[in-house]
Design a protein around this motif. Structure first.
Motif, PDB file in Angstrom:
ATOM      1  N   UNK A 191       0.851  -1.197   0.000  1.00 33.41           N
ATOM      2  CA  UNK A 191       0.000   0.000   0.000  1.00 33.41           C
ATOM      3  C   UNK A 191       0.886   1.245   0.000  1.00 33.41           C
ATOM      4  N   UNK A 192       0.588   2.166  -0.910  1.00 33.28           N
ATOM      5  CA  UNK A 192       1.375   3.394  -1.009  1.00 33.28           C
ATOM      6  C   UNK A 192       0.562   4.629  -0.662  1.00 33.28           C
ATOM      7  N   UNK A 193      -0.756   4.553  -0.812  1.00 31.22           N
ATOM      8  CA  UNK A 193      -1.569   5.766  -0.710  1.00 31.22           C
ATOM      9  C   UNK A 193      -1.218   6.723  -1.839  1.00 31.22           C
ATOM     10  N   UNK A 194      -1.544   8.000  -1.629  1.00 30.07           N
ATOM     11  CA  UNK A 194      -1.150   9.016  -2.609  1.00 30.07           C
ATOM     12  C   UNK A 194      -2.209   9.284  -3.658  1.00 30.07           C
ATOM     13  N   UNK A 195      -2.228   8.455  -4.676  1.00 37.95           N
ATOM     14  CA  UNK A 195      -3.196   8.664  -5.759  1.00 37.95           C
ATOM     15  C   UNK A 195      -4.626   8.500  -5.223  1.00 37.95           C
ATOM     16  N   UNK A 196      -4.859   7.402  -4.513  1.00 38.94           N
ATOM     17  CA  UNK A 196      -6.033   7.265  -3.652  1.00 38.94           C
ATOM     18  C   UNK A 196      -5.478   6.889  -2.281  1.00 38.94           C
ATOM     19  N   UNK A 197      -6.310   6.946  -1.265  1.00 34.40           N
ATOM     20  CA  UNK A 197      -5.782   6.739   0.095  1.00 34.40           C
ATOM     21  C   UNK A 197      -5.166   5.351   0.275  1.00 34.40           C
ATOM     22  N   UNK A 198      -5.765   4.349  -0.388  1.00 34.14           N
ATOM     23  CA  UNK A 198      -5.284   2.972  -0.197  1.00 34.14           C
ATOM     24  C   UNK A 198      -4.768   2.370  -1.502  1.00 34.14           C
ATOM     25  N   UNK A 199      -4.252   3.220  -2.345  1.00 34.00           N
ATOM     26  CA  UNK A 199      -3.642   2.758  -3.591  1.00 34.00           C
ATOM     27  C   UNK A 199      -2.492   1.794  -3.268  1.00 34.00           C
ATOM     28  N   UNK A 200      -2.326   0.747  -4.095  1.00 34.06           N
ATOM     29  CA  UNK A 200      -1.228  -0.190  -3.864  1.00 34.06           C
ATOM     30  C   UNK A 200      -0.415  -0.383  -5.146  1.00 34.06           C
ATOM     31  N   UNK A 201       0.850  -0.758  -4.991  1.00 38.42           N
ATOM     32  CA  UNK A 201       1.658  -1.135  -6.147  1.00 38.42           C
ATOM     33  C   UNK A 201       1.844  -2.652  -6.106  1.00 38.42           C
ATOM     34  N   UNK A 202       2.191  -3.232  -7.252  1.00 41.86           N
ATOM     35  CA  UNK A 202       2.233  -4.691  -7.342  1.00 41.86           C
ATOM     36  C   UNK A 202       3.646  -5.151  -7.731  1.00 41.86           C
ATOM     37  N   UNK A 203       4.164  -6.089  -6.949  1.00 41.12           N
ATOM     38  CA  UNK A 203       5.508  -6.620  -7.182  1.00 41.12           C
ATOM     39  C   UNK A 203       5.436  -8.016  -7.803  1.00 41.12           C
ATOM     40  N   UNK A 204       6.310  -8.262  -8.774  1.00 35.67           N
ATOM     41  CA  UNK A 204       6.533  -9.621  -9.283  1.00 35.67           C
ATOM     42  C   UNK A 204       8.011  -9.910  -9.062  1.00 35.67           C
ATOM     43  N   UNK A 205       8.300 -10.975  -8.316  1.00 30.57           N
ATOM     44  CA  UNK A 205       9.696 -11.297  -8.003  1.00 30.57           C
ATOM     45  C   UNK A 205       9.985 -12.750  -8.314  1.00 30.57           C
ATOM     46  N   UNK A 206      11.055 -12.951  -9.069  1.00 35.05           N
ATOM     47  CA  UNK A 206      11.465 -14.333  -9.352  1.00 35.05           C
ATOM     48  C   UNK A 206      12.968 -14.397  -9.550  1.00 35.05           C
ATOM     49  N   UNK A 207      13.599 -15.354  -8.878  1.00 39.40           N
ATOM     50  CA  UNK A 207      15.041 -15.579  -8.994  1.00 39.40           C
ATOM     51  C   UNK A 207      15.867 -14.291  -8.878  1.00 39.40           C
TER      52      UNK A 207
END
Ligand SMILES: [Zn+2]
Length: 285
Positions: A191-207
């Motif tokens: 959750x980052x907030x900012x754009x909307x209060x509970x806006x979130x960014x999405x991570x993809x992690x592999x190796x």
């Protein structure tokens, strides 16, 4: 010419899709930045609008097909199409077909927030009814974003359209998450907030490799400067703080940053030249 670009990320594969284009008022899009400055970055049309694309991201893991921010969709009235100069070309359906897939192959949808240009594509009109587009998918939304989106106020009601997500809940396809969570192995939200209060960014992690879908934190390279927030951002000062933190983490951890609305730059890496942040494009238009 192929619309979809793809990249390997460890064991995952990323597909950079499109779901139409739309045009937003340049003043709203660039917030406090004066037109004499922003018009050097993009050329507005005769009604002062600037072009944005909708850039959904598909992450194929070994077991799942994860779609991040499905995009605009195609349920707009004649009036809305006129205001936003919406062109539903290329559609996400066309993009999925290009890589041998259909909407039915998507089993996970994650949204950064519930604005129409991000989740409009979650539902579609079929036999005059609004139905889920991704009927085999669980849709992961942030719980408090859901609360805000289902109770829009006078300022937010022009961006939150219930028809884009309420039918998903009714169909039992929504899972609400709270805070920073891992959705499946390698796919997580913060959750980052900012754009909307509970806006979130999405991570993809592999190796050891990381891609991050920035959503409304940074929608296009033209907004890379810390104070270049949008008039539509609900908490612009929070975005500025968050950008400082995220840009630095992006450089330190070598994130491939994916941009939601940039017509030319779909993903790339941050660099800092001692004075300004730069974006080194890895996946272009
Ligand atoms: Zn938004």
């Amino acid at each position: 010419m192929k619309i979809v670009k793809n990249l390997k990320l460890g064991d995952f594969e990323l597909f950079f899709l499109r779901d139409g284009e739309f045009w937003l008022d340049g003043g709203g899009y660039f917030g406090i930045v004066p037109k004499v400055i922003w018009s050097n970055l993009v050329t507005p049309d005769e009604l002062n609008r600037v072009k944005l694309n909708s850039n959904p991201l598909l992450v194929k893991t070994n077991e799942h097909n994860v779609l991040i921010d499905p995009g605009l969709g195609n349920k707009y009235s004649v009036k809305q199409k006129k205001i936003f100069k919406i062109s539903y070309e290329p559609s996400i359906e066309k993009c999925l077909n290009e890589i041998g897939m259909t909407a039915d192959d998507i089993d996970i949808v994650v949204a950064t927030h519930l604005h129409f240009d991000h989740v409009g594509g979650c539902t579609k009109i079929e036999n005059e009814k609004i139905v889920p587009t991704y009927k085999n998918a669980i849709h992961y939304f942030q719980k408090n974003e859901w609360e805000d989106a289902t109770h829009p106020n006078q300022r937010t009601k022009g961006t939150y359209y219930l028809e884009n997500y309420v039918p998903l809940m009714e169909a039992g396809l929504v899972k609400l998450v709270e805070g920073n969570v891992e959705i499946i192995s390698g796919i997580s939200v913060e959750v980052t907030g900012g754009h909307t209060k509970y806006h979130q960014i999405v991570f993809a992690k592999s190796k050891g490799e990381t891609a991050v879908y920035f959503g409304g934190i940074l929608s296009a390279v033209t907004h890379i400067k810390i104070p270049y927030t949008m008039g539509f951002d609900l908490y612009p000062v929070d975005i500025m703080k968050k950008r400082q933190e995220l840009y630095q983490r992006a450089i330190k951890e070598n994130w491939l940053v994916c941009l939601e609305h940039d017509p030319e730059n779909r993903a790339g890496y941050f660099k800092f030249d001692g004075k300004n942040y730069q974006f080194e494009t890895q996946v272009g238009s």
